[in-house]
Write an enzyme that holds these catalytic residues in place. Structure first.
Site, PDB file in Angstrom:
ATOM      1  N   GLU A  83      -5.628   1.177   9.990  1.00 17.09           N
ATOM      2  CA  GLU A  83      -6.458  -0.023   9.823  1.00 17.09           C
ATOM      3  C   GLU A  83      -6.000  -1.166  10.719  1.00 17.09           C
ATOM      4  O   GLU A  83      -4.817  -1.520  10.717  1.00 17.09           O
ATOM      5  CB  GLU A  83      -6.428  -0.484   8.360  1.00 17.09           C
ATOM      6  CG  GLU A  83      -7.354  -1.647   8.073  1.00 17.09           C
ATOM      7  CD  GLU A  83      -7.404  -2.008   6.590  1.00 17.09           C
ATOM      8  OE1 GLU A  83      -7.581  -3.193   6.279  1.00 17.09           O
ATOM      9  OE2 GLU A  83      -7.257  -1.100   5.753  1.00 17.09           O
ATOM     10  N   LYS A 269      -4.344  -3.719  -3.318  1.00 17.80           N
ATOM     11  CA  LYS A 269      -4.584  -2.814  -2.189  1.00 17.80           C
ATOM     12  C   LYS A 269      -4.036  -3.434  -0.916  1.00 17.80           C
ATOM     13  O   LYS A 269      -3.451  -2.747  -0.062  1.00 17.80           O
ATOM     14  CB  LYS A 269      -6.084  -2.539  -2.059  1.00 17.80           C
ATOM     15  CG  LYS A 269      -6.445  -1.484  -1.006  1.00 17.80           C
ATOM     16  CD  LYS A 269      -6.737  -2.085   0.352  1.00 17.80           C
ATOM     17  CE  LYS A 269      -7.149  -1.009   1.370  1.00 17.80           C
ATOM     18  NZ  LYS A 269      -7.379  -1.566   2.723  1.00 17.80           N
ATOM     19  N   ASP A 285       6.870  10.009  -0.051  1.00 17.75           N
ATOM     20  CA  ASP A 285       5.654  10.351  -0.796  1.00 17.75           C
ATOM     21  C   ASP A 285       4.915   9.066  -1.167  1.00 17.75           C
ATOM     22  O   ASP A 285       5.227   8.427  -2.173  1.00 17.75           O
ATOM     23  CB  ASP A 285       6.045  11.144  -2.055  1.00 17.75           C
ATOM     24  CG  ASP A 285       4.840  11.666  -2.827  1.00 17.75           C
ATOM     25  OD1 ASP A 285       3.712  11.208  -2.564  1.00 17.75           O
ATOM     26  OD2 ASP A 285       5.029  12.526  -3.704  1.00 17.75           O
ATOM     27  N   HIS A 383      -9.291 -10.068  11.435  1.00 23.98           N
ATOM     28  CA  HIS A 383      -9.473  -8.632  11.241  1.00 23.98           C
ATOM     29  C   HIS A 383     -10.549  -8.082  12.160  1.00 23.98           C
ATOM     30  O   HIS A 383     -10.356  -7.048  12.811  1.00 23.98           O
ATOM     31  CB  HIS A 383      -9.833  -8.348   9.781  1.00 23.98           C
ATOM     32  CG  HIS A 383     -10.116  -6.900   9.508  1.00 23.98           C
ATOM     33  ND1 HIS A 383      -9.121  -5.969   9.374  1.00 23.98           N
ATOM     34  CD2 HIS A 383     -11.285  -6.224   9.370  1.00 23.98           C
ATOM     35  CE1 HIS A 383      -9.650  -4.777   9.153  1.00 23.98           C
ATOM     36  NE2 HIS A 383     -10.969  -4.907   9.141  1.00 23.98           N
TER      37      HIS A 383
END
Length: 429
Positions: A83, A269, A285, A383
């Protein structure tokens, strides 16, 4: 070796120049240099030994988070993520926090949890007493199952018993044994599973019940890491917004996430946007860390913000992030994947505790980067400027044309593949 994470103009270098800079900075061996310069980050023969049914490999961009000063030590942080803006945002905030003295961190001991599920006990209270009466024997037996861990200073340290669903049907009633294990620098899944499985026959004998699950828990709430930062408001000012306005906006945004699960999910998030790339780059992990982090965000009965932001008496913005960290620096993909091994050489962490402290610092930086953008210019300005390059490539641009098309997209404020294709057609004429 003194290494600074401040590398002004790093983003202006070519990929080849960045690679050579890192090779020189860390005085990498020829083998490590080849790994960094090689276009194949994971050989298929290695991949074939890692998972089943391999048909190839799937690459992610590997960037470097810069400017991080954590507990007085500089860190250049490998981040594997697709991203746009994540690496840039983390590095930008790390520079601000650096000017304010850097991140301060702490971590608990590396205690992971193994669970043994017992059902069908004739008398659950009696079964619980029987287990507790033999607690020390069971702990010794667990350590006998993994003597190499004990030799490294770790091992099973404590044991607890819970009875859950006492008033429900026989299928819901169960006794749960918790085995607390110091896994040292290992994530500990195989260690704990081995220990739990070795105890299962004894537990069945003591309880007159039937053991089903015997496995670790990824809710590692006894293996916590915490990062904090304190930032004077003048360091937060930007683009027509005063530092006080940004500071107060960040606190209001945090309060929104702390009070509303719909906002908290997106807020968190964004935190994991910083954490997951480091977990992936180091071969850990990321699903385990994600699961534990989201569970910890719900520990008070409602899903809420992982971070806290407040204003101290001096008017500074104060941030804190504490999360469980089920990770390790030995075993698993962390020491099998060639790029993960290189990532550790760049990170220069000496323990799983140190890695956990670095990771929560990145998560805190990433959160502030998102909140600062949201309460000032809006999240899209930075962004989408970075995203425009991906849009240009999706439209078929390559080479120097990528930056030319991307610039036109930003100038027009139309960052769409359709418009990028139109621009491509114009340049082709």
């Amino acid at each position: 070796m003194e290494i600074s994470s401040r590398v002004p103009g790093f983003y202006k270098m070519s990929i080849e120049e960045r690679k050579q800079y890192i090779i020189d900075l860390y005085d990498l061996s020829e083998e490590d240099a080849v790994q960094l310069l090689d276009q194949v980050s994971l050989p298929e023969e290695t991949a074939d030994k890692m998972i089943e049914n391999v048909v190839g490999t799937f690459s992610l961009p590997l960037g470097l988070g810069l400017n991080f000063l954590i507990d007085g030590k500089d860190y250049i942080i490998p981040m594997a993520v697709e991203e746009p803006s994540i690496v840039a945002s983390a590095s930008y905030i790390a520079k601000i926090v650096r000017e304010a003295g850097g991140f301060k961190t702490e971590a608990t001991e590396r205690i992971m949890i193994g669970q043994i599920q017992v059902v069908g006990c004739p008398d659950f209270d009696k079964a619980k007493r029987a287990i507790l009466a033999e607690k020390e024997t069971l702990i010794r037996a667990a350590n006998d199952a993994y003597p190499s861990l004990v030799a490294r200073g770790g091992g099973a340290e404590e044991l607890e018993v819970r009875i859950i669903n006492e008033s429900d049907s026989k299928y819901n009633q169960m006794l749960i044994v918790h085995l607390y294990v110091n896994t040292c620098d290992a994530m500990g899944a195989n260690i704990i599973n081995t220990m739990a499985e070795s105890l299962a026959p004894v537990v069945e004998h003591l309880t007159d019940g039937k053991v089903y699950l015997r496995i670790l828990s990824n809710y590692a709430d006894r293996s916590l890491a915490k990062a904090t930062c304190t930032i004077p408001p003048e360091l937060l000012a930007s683009d027509g917004f005063t530092g006080e306005e940004v500071r107060d906006g960040v606190v209001h945004a945090y309060e929104f996430a702390a009070s509303d699960p719909y906002r908290a999910v997106t807020h968190n998030k964004g935190i994991m946007n910083g954490i997951d790339p480091v977990i992936i780059a180091t071969g850990n992990d990321w699903r385990a860390v994600e699961a534990g982090a989201h569970a910890y965000a719900s520990r008070h009965g409602q899903y809420s913000s992982m971070t806290t932001w407040s204003v101290d008496e001096a008017g500074n913005l104060v941030g804190e992030l504490e999360l469980p960290m089920s990770l390790g620096i030995v075993g698993g993909a962390s020491r099998v994947h060639p790029m993960a091994k290189l990532a550790y050489k760049i990170l220069r962490v000496g323990s799983a505790k140190e890695l956990a402290r670095v990771i929560v610092s990145v998560g805190l930086a990433q959160n502030l980067g998102a909140l600062k953008a949201l309460v000032s210019d809006g999240i899209q300005k930075g962004h989408m400027a970075l995203h425009s390059r991906s849009v240009a490539m999706a439209a078929g641009a390559s080479g120097d044309l990528v930056d030319i098309i991307a610039k036109k997209l930003v100038e027009s404020n139309e960052i769409r593949v359709g418009y990028a294709k139109k621009l491509m057609e114009e340049y082709a004429k």
